[in-house]
Design a protein around this motif. Sequence first.
Motif, short mmCIF file in Angstrom:
data_model
loop_
_atom_site.label_atom_id
_atom_site.label_comp_id
_atom_site.label_asym_id
_atom_site.label_seq_id
_atom_site.Cartn_x
_atom_site.Cartn_y
_atom_site.Cartn_z
N THR A 43 35.02 49.25 0.75
CA THR A 43 34.49 49.90 1.99
C THR A 43 32.95 50.76 1.62
OG1 THR A 43 36.76 49.86 2.59
CG2 THR A 43 34.87 51.46 3.69
N ASP A 144 40.04 55.26 5.56
CA ASP A 144 40.47 53.97 4.44
C ASP A 144 41.63 54.58 3.85
OD1 ASP A 144 39.99 51.36 4.03
OD2 ASP A 144 38.59 51.95 2.41
N GLY A 168 38.90 51.38 7.66
CA GLY A 168 38.25 50.61 6.32
C GLY A 168 38.88 49.69 6.21
#
Length: 395
Positions: A43, A144, A168
């Motif tokens: 990410t 994320d 994410g």
Amino acid sequence: MAYRTLDGVAVAGKRVLLRADLNVPLRDGRITDLTRLERLSPTIVELSGKGAKVIVLSHFDRPQGKRVESMSLRPVAAALGEVLGRAIGFVDDCVGEPVARAVAAMRNGDVLVLENTRFYAGEEANDVALATLIATHGEMFVNDAFSAAHRAHATTEGIARLLPAYAGRLMQAELDALNAALGTPARPVGAIVGGSKVSTKLDLLTNLITKVDLLVIGGAMANTFLAAQGAELGKSLQEPALHQTARDIMAAAAAHDCQILLPVDFVVSETFAANPATQVVPAQAVPANAMALDVGPATTDAIIQAIKRLKTLIWNGPLGAFETPPFEAATMRLAAAVAAATDSGMISVGGGGDTVAALKQAGIIERMTYVSSAGGAFLEWMEGKALPGVAVLTA
């Protein structure tokens, strides 16, 4: 579930607050496992590569709302830079003028890690004022950290209400895998649940019997189910107060056409230690001076045969005391069989601390469809609970 992802989102030149989980294991000041940093890197690489200014937020340990230097993210930030293979910045706060200056100096593609968000009591209290202060440093928010999504904290849920918010790539992978396992699974679907106590997994068992076609119960929690049916378990760990609960779960499973598979034999010993004298006995007749420490070969054979007909499998918890030889045997045999079934097309999803450790010991993590490192969030999702950090990302 429809949730917002990074697909098609323009991030070039944007200040992106990225909620990560940098809560890695430390021993004597050294990081012992880089898995969480490695899983986060795609990410960061994507956002940075597209020209975003990536500002990483994370908690670390439990400082109880106070600054504790041993819980600083500074060494973790350095390790993240090594994983990414590039220099990244660090600020020893997550709010205030020092952060504002560092963010203002960022160029497109830069990565900056801020200090432990739990140094502020408002983090765990999901304080709007703290969330607002942190949000001023960004223009959009990316979560994320599925592993922290079961907590409604300022940097998991609060900020997502203040800025455009997206999942994410790691969060997306977790959600997609769990949806494939429990949301809209290919059937037949089965679950393997181990662990020491029924009391810690009541919600999980209650939810699974309504979702799966086969439920394998292992670990010491299987003892409680067997004892509830009158089995002699010797000195084995079990929970007498939950015998009726176990019977109720079995009755509910039958009503939902969910087959419960319990051990038919055990590997027992008079002492819980490495490599003691052992014997294999029927699950209904553990000697009075012995304790069940692993399921036996007949049980393992039965489980392996049962999973061969599955199209989807979820695994949470080992079958025995796998950390202590020879009581890892059943879990290792089953792991090999799960890997082989996955190679043949079965969807396999595993998660939970002991489960990940066991799968790593068996050397099959890369062969499973997905292995979650999320711990509590993984368990709560399997229990059917709404996760605040995910719910706020739904479209």
